[in-house]
Design a protein around this motif. Structure first.
Motif, PDB file in Angstrom:
ATOM      1  N   LYS A  21       0.833  -1.213   0.000  1.00 59.27           N
ATOM      2  CA  LYS A  21       0.000   0.000   0.000  1.00 59.27           C
ATOM      3  C   LYS A  21       0.868   1.263   0.000  1.00 59.27           C
ATOM      4  CE  LYS A  21      -2.995   0.783   3.545  1.00 59.27           C
ATOM      5  NZ  LYS A  21      -2.817   2.133   4.101  1.00 59.27           N
ATOM      6  N   ARG A  26       2.916   5.960  -3.272  1.00 60.77           N
ATOM      7  CA  ARG A  26       4.066   6.779  -3.680  1.00 60.77           C
ATOM      8  C   ARG A  26       4.332   6.657  -5.175  1.00 60.77           C
ATOM      9  NH1 ARG A  26       4.206   5.692   1.625  1.00 60.77           N
ATOM     10  NH2 ARG A  26       5.466   6.959   3.054  1.00 60.77           N
ATOM     11  N   THR A  94      -2.106   8.259   4.559  1.00 65.86           N
ATOM     12  CA  THR A  94      -0.951   8.488   3.679  1.00 65.86           C
ATOM     13  C   THR A  94      -1.324   9.484   2.588  1.00 65.86           C
ATOM     14  OG1 THR A  94      -0.219   6.227   4.129  1.00 65.86           O
ATOM     15  CG2 THR A  94       0.765   7.320   2.239  1.00 65.86           C
ATOM     16  N   ARG A  97      -1.691  13.087   4.314  1.00 59.30           N
ATOM     17  CA  ARG A  97      -0.495  13.781   4.812  1.00 59.30           C
ATOM     18  C   ARG A  97       0.516  14.031   3.689  1.00 59.30           C
ATOM     19  NH1 ARG A  97      -1.063  10.262   9.861  1.00 59.30           N
ATOM     20  NH2 ARG A  97      -2.332  11.546  11.253  1.00 59.30           N
ATOM     21  N   ARG A 125       0.722  17.392  13.127  1.00 56.12           N
ATOM     22  CA  ARG A 125       2.073  16.880  12.876  1.00 56.12           C
ATOM     23  C   ARG A 125       2.578  17.215  11.475  1.00 56.12           C
ATOM     24  NH1 ARG A 125       1.472  10.636  13.855  1.00 56.12           N
ATOM     25  NH2 ARG A 125       0.562  11.389  15.783  1.00 56.12           N
ATOM     26  N   ALA A 165       8.203   9.054  15.073  1.00 53.74           N
ATOM     27  CA  ALA A 165       8.818   8.337  13.949  1.00 53.74           C
ATOM     28  C   ALA A 165       7.670   8.056  12.994  1.00 53.74           C
ATOM     29  CB  ALA A 165       9.451   7.038  14.431  1.00 53.74           C
ATOM     30  N   SER A 166       7.514   8.926  12.001  1.00 58.20           N
ATOM     31  CA  SER A 166       6.366   8.797  11.094  1.00 58.20           C
ATOM     32  C   SER A 166       6.803   9.014   9.657  1.00 58.20           C
ATOM     33  CB  SER A 166       5.294   9.829  11.463  1.00 58.20           C
ATOM     34  OG  SER A 166       4.402   9.992  10.377  1.00 58.20           O
ATOM     35  N   GLN A 168       4.807   9.238   7.243  1.00 60.60           N
ATOM     36  CA  GLN A 168       3.890  10.184   6.602  1.00 60.60           C
ATOM     37  C   GLN A 168       4.361  11.622   6.835  1.00 60.60           C
ATOM     38  OE1 GLN A 168      -0.021   9.071   8.019  1.00 60.60           O
ATOM     39  NE2 GLN A 168      -0.016   7.178   6.827  1.00 60.60           N
ATOM     40  N   ARG A 193       9.533   3.855   7.944  1.00 62.84           N
ATOM     41  CA  ARG A 193       9.674   3.235   6.616  1.00 62.84           C
ATOM     42  C   ARG A 193      10.286   4.219   5.625  1.00 62.84           C
ATOM     43  NH1 ARG A 193       3.691   1.260   5.931  1.00 62.84           N
ATOM     44  NH2 ARG A 193       4.062   0.903   8.141  1.00 62.84           N
ATOM     45  N   ILE A 326       4.524  -1.342  13.160  1.00 63.43           N
ATOM     46  CA  ILE A 326       3.392  -0.653  13.790  1.00 63.43           C
ATOM     47  C   ILE A 326       2.046  -1.170  13.261  1.00 63.43           C
ATOM     48  CG2 ILE A 326       3.518   1.336  12.164  1.00 63.43           C
ATOM     49  CD1 ILE A 326       2.750   1.720  15.889  1.00 63.43           C
ATOM     50  N   GLU A 350       1.381   5.465  19.048  1.00 63.11           N
ATOM     51  CA  GLU A 350       0.841   5.836  17.723  1.00 63.11           C
ATOM     52  C   GLU A 350      -0.389   5.007  17.358  1.00 63.11           C
ATOM     53  OE1 GLU A 350       1.709   8.131  15.023  1.00 63.11           O
ATOM     54  OE2 GLU A 350       2.314   9.111  16.873  1.00 63.11           O
ATOM     55  N   LYS A 354      -4.427   5.706  14.761  1.00 63.81           N
ATOM     56  CA  LYS A 354      -4.499   5.089  13.430  1.00 63.81           C
ATOM     57  C   LYS A 354      -5.948   5.162  12.945  1.00 63.81           C
ATOM     58  CE  LYS A 354      -0.182   4.071  12.994  1.00 63.81           C
ATOM     59  NZ  LYS A 354       0.620   4.769  11.986  1.00 63.81           N
TER      60      LYS A 354
HETATM   61  C1  S3P Z   1       2.506   4.823   6.245  1.00 63.84           C
HETATM   62  C2  S3P Z   1       3.143   5.159   7.424  1.00 63.84           C
HETATM   63  C3  S3P Z   1       2.690   4.695   8.750  1.00 63.84           C
HETATM   64  C4  S3P Z   1       1.745   3.509   8.638  1.00 63.84           C
HETATM   65  C5  S3P Z   1       0.701   3.726   7.593  1.00 63.84           C
HETATM   66  C6  S3P Z   1       1.340   3.934   6.225  1.00 63.84           C
HETATM   67  C7  S3P Z   1       3.046   5.353   4.979  1.00 63.84           C
HETATM   68  O1  S3P Z   1       2.019   5.745   9.403  1.00 63.84           O
HETATM   69  O2  S3P Z   1       1.144   3.238   9.887  1.00 63.84           O
HETATM   70  O3  S3P Z   1      -0.168   2.598   7.524  1.00 63.84           O
HETATM   71  O4  S3P Z   1       2.658   4.850   3.901  1.00 63.84           O
HETATM   72  O5  S3P Z   1       3.860   6.275   5.031  1.00 63.84           O
HETATM   73  P1  S3P Z   1       2.797   6.907  10.210  1.00 63.84           P
HETATM   74  O6  S3P Z   1       3.617   7.676   9.264  1.00 63.84           O
HETATM   75  O7  S3P Z   1       1.710   7.750  10.815  1.00 63.84           O
HETATM   76  O8  S3P Z   1       3.592   6.198  11.245  1.00 63.84           O
END
Ligand code: S3P
Length: 438
Positions: A21, A26, A94, A97, A125, A165-166, A168, A193, A326, A350, A354
């Protein structure tokens, strides 16, 4: 409503899971902002990713869909046009943000909204760093939530310290800087990520990343980057979707599942670390390190019994590993009910913000199934070795809760009824069909 009867047969199956996803979102976004055409294979056809696609179409991007690929006709960094509608991110954090960053740097105004869940999720944020860059963005209801009203303008660079640590938040800032042509860095308390960084590099932007001695991490984009389509993007299977089937095989004695071509980026694959710490037999085969590392994942039923417990015999999951798993914590909580010890999940505050408050909703529903679980401020305390029984489950429209509890239902005594099962369309529309195929 969907009824799941427990399974008494071991599973033996080779399967694939739908595309990742995060990477699918992206691929549309960078494809749209690049020069050239991007062909995407393995794209996740789920409600969230279709929301991103619809937003970019509303911004004038031509996106062609065929059965097995998507073609995005890039507009370049300055080619988006003012939307004539309110942009709708649906249920997708996603989309909301990351788009906020892109839209803040445009030469036009826009409004970005979503469903009832999105309208409650924290947007401060991203509002805070975007304002630090000079953006004009605010919540229409004056509460730092969507709908977000964005008056596009030129932005300045930032060196942002993110309290969370996000990915998004990090990606929002990198994309805002990219579109504005300014430099930016984002430092976060642990590495989230890194799909945006990898994909930006594949599109020619000189994005760098570093993890510091204390575990914090910084991503940087220089001024004046442009994106050039790499031609093709292959989206690997989503480890967050694979997680439900890995867990299912570990719930039913004698099972073995091979899931082909799953993304195992270390910033996402924390569940593999946790499963191995629990004593599960999970192997990676046919590893392929392209844009994103991938492998076939094989899991064999194993009697789970964590070896690395704390001095009180508790199995502890926390710290810098949390961002890498997460989204898998709900299904990890299900597995924890079957361990021969207590599990403590920490540092996962966090989860409260969600698609639902996943600490509250998992606790409520697993209790209905007989589990001994308590929600804490930032995680769970879960007693192991407690047999589960069927119950009526309310996932609060949260896809990952519905799928996690469907896995719990497989080994429960009696039938489980899942309300609003259709919510799985957000990330895995064919989930129940796959489960039935097992
Ligand atoms: C995501 C980042 C994570 C994750 C979300 C997808 C992304 O959220 O929980 O399902 O695609 O960047 P956060 O950035 O809020 O941690």
């Amino acid at each position: 409503m969907l009824t799941i009867s427990p399974s008494h047969q071991p599973f033996h199956r080779e399967m694939t899971v739908p595309g990742d996803k995060s990477i699918s979102h992206r691929s549309i976004m960078l494809g749209a902002l690049a020069d050239g055409v991007t062909e995407i294979t393995g794209f996740l056809n789920s409600a969230d990713c279709l929301s991103t696609m619809a937003c970019f179409r509303a911004l004038g991007v031509d996106i062609e869909e065929t059965k097995d690929r998507i073609l995005v006709h890039g507009k370049g960094l300055h080619g988006l046009r003012a939307p004539s509608v309110v942009l709708d991110a649906g249920n997708s954090g996603t989309t909301t943000r990351l788009m906020a960053g892109i839209l803040a740097a445009q030469s036009f105004d826009s409004t970005l909204t979503g469903d009832d869940s999105i309208k409650k999720r924290p947007m401060k944020r991203v509002i805070d760093p975007l304002r630090a860059m000079g953006a004009d963005i605010s919540g229409a209801a004056g509460n730092d939530c969507a709908p977000l009203v964005i008056h596009g303008r030129s932005l300045q660079g930032t060196d942002w310290m993110s309290p969370q640590a996000s990915a998004q938040v990090k990606s929002c800032i990198l994309l805002a800087a990219l579109c504005a042509g300014v430099p930016a860095s984002v430092t976060e308390p642990a590495l989230s990520r890194d799909h945006s960084e990898r994909m930006l590099r594949a599109f020619g932007a000189e994005v760098t990343g570093a993890v510091h001695a204390d575990g914090s991490a910084t991503a940087k984009i220089p001024a004046g980057c442009r994106l050039l389509s790499p031609g093709r993007i292959e989206v690997p299977g989503d480890i967050s979707s694979a997680a439900f089937f890995l867990a299912a095989a570990l719930m039913i004695p004698g099972s073995e599942i091979l899931i082909r071509h799953v993304g195992i980026n270390p910033t996402r694959a924390g569940i593999l670390t946790v499963l191995r710490r629990m004593g599960a037999l999970v192997t990676e085969e046919n590893r392929d390190d392209s844009l994103e590392p991938c492998a076939d994942l094989r899991v064999r039923y194993s009697r789970l019994s964590p070896k690395d417990t704390d001095e009180h015999g508790n199995f502890v999951i926390g710290g810098g590993l949390i961002p890498a798993l997460i989204d898998e914590l709900p299904v990890i909580a299900v597995l924890a009910t079957q361990l021969p010890c207590r599990t403590l999940i920490k540092d996962a505050r966090e989860l409260r913000v969600k698609e639902s408050d996943r600490i509250a909703v998992m606790t409520e529903n697993l209790k209905r199934m007989g589990a001994r679980i308590e929600g804490t401020e930032d995680g769970f305390i879960i007693e192991g070795g407690v047999p589960l029984h069927g119950a009526e489950i309310d996932p609060h429209l949260d896809h990952r809760i519905a799928m996690s509890l469907a896995v719990a239902a497989l080994s429960a005594e009696g039938d489980t009824v899942i309300r609003d099962d259709d919510c799985v369309r957000i990330s895995y529309p064919t989930f129940f069909r796959e489960l039935l195929a097992l």
